[in-house]
Design an enzyme around this catalytic site. Structure first.
Site, PDB file in Angstrom:
ATOM      1  N   ASN A   2      15.075  -0.989  -4.556  1.00 58.32           N
ATOM      2  CA  ASN A   2      13.958  -0.171  -5.017  1.00 58.32           C
ATOM      3  C   ASN A   2      12.645  -0.939  -5.145  1.00 58.32           C
ATOM      4  O   ASN A   2      11.584  -0.356  -5.127  1.00 58.32           O
ATOM      5  CB  ASN A   2      14.315   0.480  -6.354  1.00 58.32           C
ATOM      6  CG  ASN A   2      14.911  -0.490  -7.343  1.00 58.32           C
ATOM      7  OD1 ASN A   2      15.915  -1.151  -7.052  1.00 58.32           O
ATOM      8  ND2 ASN A   2      14.312  -0.616  -8.511  1.00 58.32           N
ATOM      9  N   CYS A  46      10.941   0.150 -14.671  1.00 56.15           N
ATOM     10  CA  CYS A  46      11.662  -0.149 -15.900  1.00 56.15           C
ATOM     11  C   CYS A  46      11.214  -1.485 -16.489  1.00 56.15           C
ATOM     12  O   CYS A  46      11.336  -1.705 -17.678  1.00 56.15           O
ATOM     13  CB  CYS A  46      13.156  -0.201 -15.628  1.00 56.15           C
ATOM     14  SG  CYS A  46      13.669   0.976 -14.393  1.00 56.15           S
TER      15      CYS A  46
HETATM   16  C1  LIG Z   1      15.512   5.076  -9.883  1.00 57.00           C
HETATM   17  C2  LIG Z   1      16.717   4.305  -9.560  1.00 57.00           C
HETATM   18  C3  LIG Z   1      17.874   4.407 -10.357  1.00 57.00           C
HETATM   19  C4  LIG Z   1      17.903   5.236 -11.610  1.00 57.00           C
HETATM   20  O1  LIG Z   1      17.871   6.612 -11.322  1.00 57.00           O
HETATM   21  P1  LIG Z   1      17.465   7.657 -12.482  1.00 57.00           P
HETATM   22  O2  LIG Z   1      17.769   8.977 -11.873  1.00 57.00           O
HETATM   23  O3  LIG Z   1      16.006   7.460 -12.722  1.00 57.00           O
HETATM   24  O4  LIG Z   1      18.296   7.347 -13.661  1.00 57.00           O
HETATM   25  C5  LIG Z   1      18.993   3.686  -9.991  1.00 57.00           C
HETATM   26  N1  LIG Z   1      18.997   2.908  -8.893  1.00 57.00           N
HETATM   27  C6  LIG Z   1      17.916   2.798  -8.089  1.00 57.00           C
HETATM   28  C7  LIG Z   1      17.989   1.943  -6.875  1.00 57.00           C
HETATM   29  C8  LIG Z   1      16.740   3.479  -8.401  1.00 57.00           C
HETATM   30  O5  LIG Z   1      15.682   3.354  -7.619  1.00 57.00           O
END
Ligand SMILES: *Cc1c(COP(=O)(O)O)cnc(C)c1O
Length: 385
Positions: free
Chosen positions: A149, A328
């Site tokens: 991400n 985060c």
């Molecule tokens: C955003 C994200 C998450 C968390 O997802 P949520 O639906 O916001 O809890 C987990 N893993 C990756 C790679 C992300 O980008």
């Protein structure tokens, strides 16, 4: 405003909003109720499972709705450990996973699990050789994200899956940045568990799913009612599920259930244009992540002598939404764990800036962003002298 933070969340697409509305006002019945109003909700949930399963090459009863990526990751890791502890307590993951995976691993370690964290190279890629060496007779799970991400690097998921299958080890992938962007085939990649999240691809926040293959025997994570065939208690978030389904249909909108190639190509073109202009026009800019094995919308740079947070604030004053590290960890000046794992020195990692593009972005916006960045980076550097 120029929105360049699609990896943090996306605007809910109009199709999703429209599809959801009747499930608040008209078909508000509990999917577990036996009267007709309840069955409208039940039908919608079953239909959404069929739609999603078809995009993955899965079966509808292998899709479990959750509250999003975080819950899906927590469920996959903790439930596999619980169900397979007798067989072994060893889990393999990577050092650049999302915190939903890394913090779940830390929790499991306190419960007695043994965790191996694979390294990544400077581009953020894991090594298949290191993965093979890490496998032990008591390895029960390999959890490797499909794409990162922060830096956008796409992992060799199919090879990981083949190795896991050959050793009879379950394979979980956090596909939150991939599902809804480009095609994913769970059979071809030997994926046993897959996490996805609606709000990362135009669906509403608070709706996601975990794909669990029939082969994986995992237990309930939330205890209570018999929803989701007894594996995930709690009244179904019917509007959220219906909205996510609408976003899935929009994403995979061609007859063969794959995203229209043109959409992806356009975002990639904007990405490559932004990358090349920044590299050519801003001195001391270093591209993070792999140049080609990269999410279509991901641009991530470190700038020498620049704090990512300062650049973000100045971009915000110009109406540009971007991010440093992941959402985060923003607010803290800790350098990103992903960039550190990729071998970047902490001073440089603190200067990282992530811009994640989506379908709605335009070429003119890319030009505006480059001009803004040139000015901001220069201004920050002058202030430091
Ligand atoms: C955003 C994200 C998450 C968390 O997802 P949520 O639906 O916001 O809890 C987990 N893993 C990756 C790679 C992300 O980008």
């Amino acid at each position: 405003m120029i929105y360049l933070d699609n990896a943090a969340t996306t605007r809910t697409v109009p199709e999703a909003v429209e599809a959801m509305l009747p499930y608040f006002t008209e078909y508000y019945g509990n999917a577990g109720s036996i009267y007709r109003l309840g069955s409208e909700s039940r039908k919608a949930v079953i239909q959404a499972k069929e739609t999603i399963a078809a995009t993955l090459g899965a079966e509808p009863n292998e899709i479990y709705f959750t509250s999003g990526g975080t819950e899906s990751d927590n469920w996959a890791l903790k439930a596999v450990y619980e169900a397979y502890r007798e067989k072994g307590k060893h889990i393999i993951t990577s050092s650049i996973e999302h915190h939903a995976v890394l913090h779940s691993c830390e929790y499991l370690k306190r419960q007695g699990a043994e965790i191996t964290y694979l390294d990544v190279d400077a581009d953020g890629l894991i090594s298949i050789e290191q993965l093979k060496r890490a496998i032990r007779p008591d390895t029960i799970l390999i959890s490797i994200m499909y794409a990162n991400n922060e830096i956008g690097t796409i992992q060799p998921v199919r090879e990981v899956g083949e190795i896991a299958a050959a050793h009879d080890i379950l394979f979980h992938t956090d596909a939150v940045q991939v599902y809804g962007q480009f095609p994913v085939d769970v059979e071809q990649c030997h994926i046993d568990l897959l996490s996805a999240s609606g709000h990362k691809f135009g669906g509403p926040k608070g709706a996601g799913f975990l794909y669990v293959s029939k082969k994986a025997k995992i237990r309930s994570f939330l205890h209570g009612g018999q929803q989701e065939r007894g594996r995930r208690a709690g009244t179904e978030n019917v509007p959220g599920i219906v909205g996510m389904e609408a976003a899935v249909k929009r994403a995979y909108d061609t007859a063969d259930g794959k995203p229209a190639a043109g959409k992806l190509e356009r975002v990639k073109m904007l990405r490559d244009y932004l990358i090349s202009r920044i590299e050519q026009e801003i001195p001391g800019a270093k591209l993070n992540g792999h140049r080609t094995k990269r999410l279509p919308g991901n641009v991530n740079f470190s700038f020498e002598d620049v704090q990512g947070e300062s650049a973000l604030i100045m971009l915000d004053m110009k109406g540009i939404c971007a991010s440093s590290g992941s959402a985060c960890t923003s607010g803290s000046l800790e350098p990103s764990h992903v960039l550190l794992a990729a071998g970047q020195p902490p001073e440089l990692a603190r200067g990282s800036l992530r811009m994640t593009l989506g379908e709605e972005n335009t070429m003119e916006e890319m030009d505006t962003v480059v001009e803004a960045l040139k000015e901001i980076v220069e201004r920050i550097r002058v202030c430091r002298l």
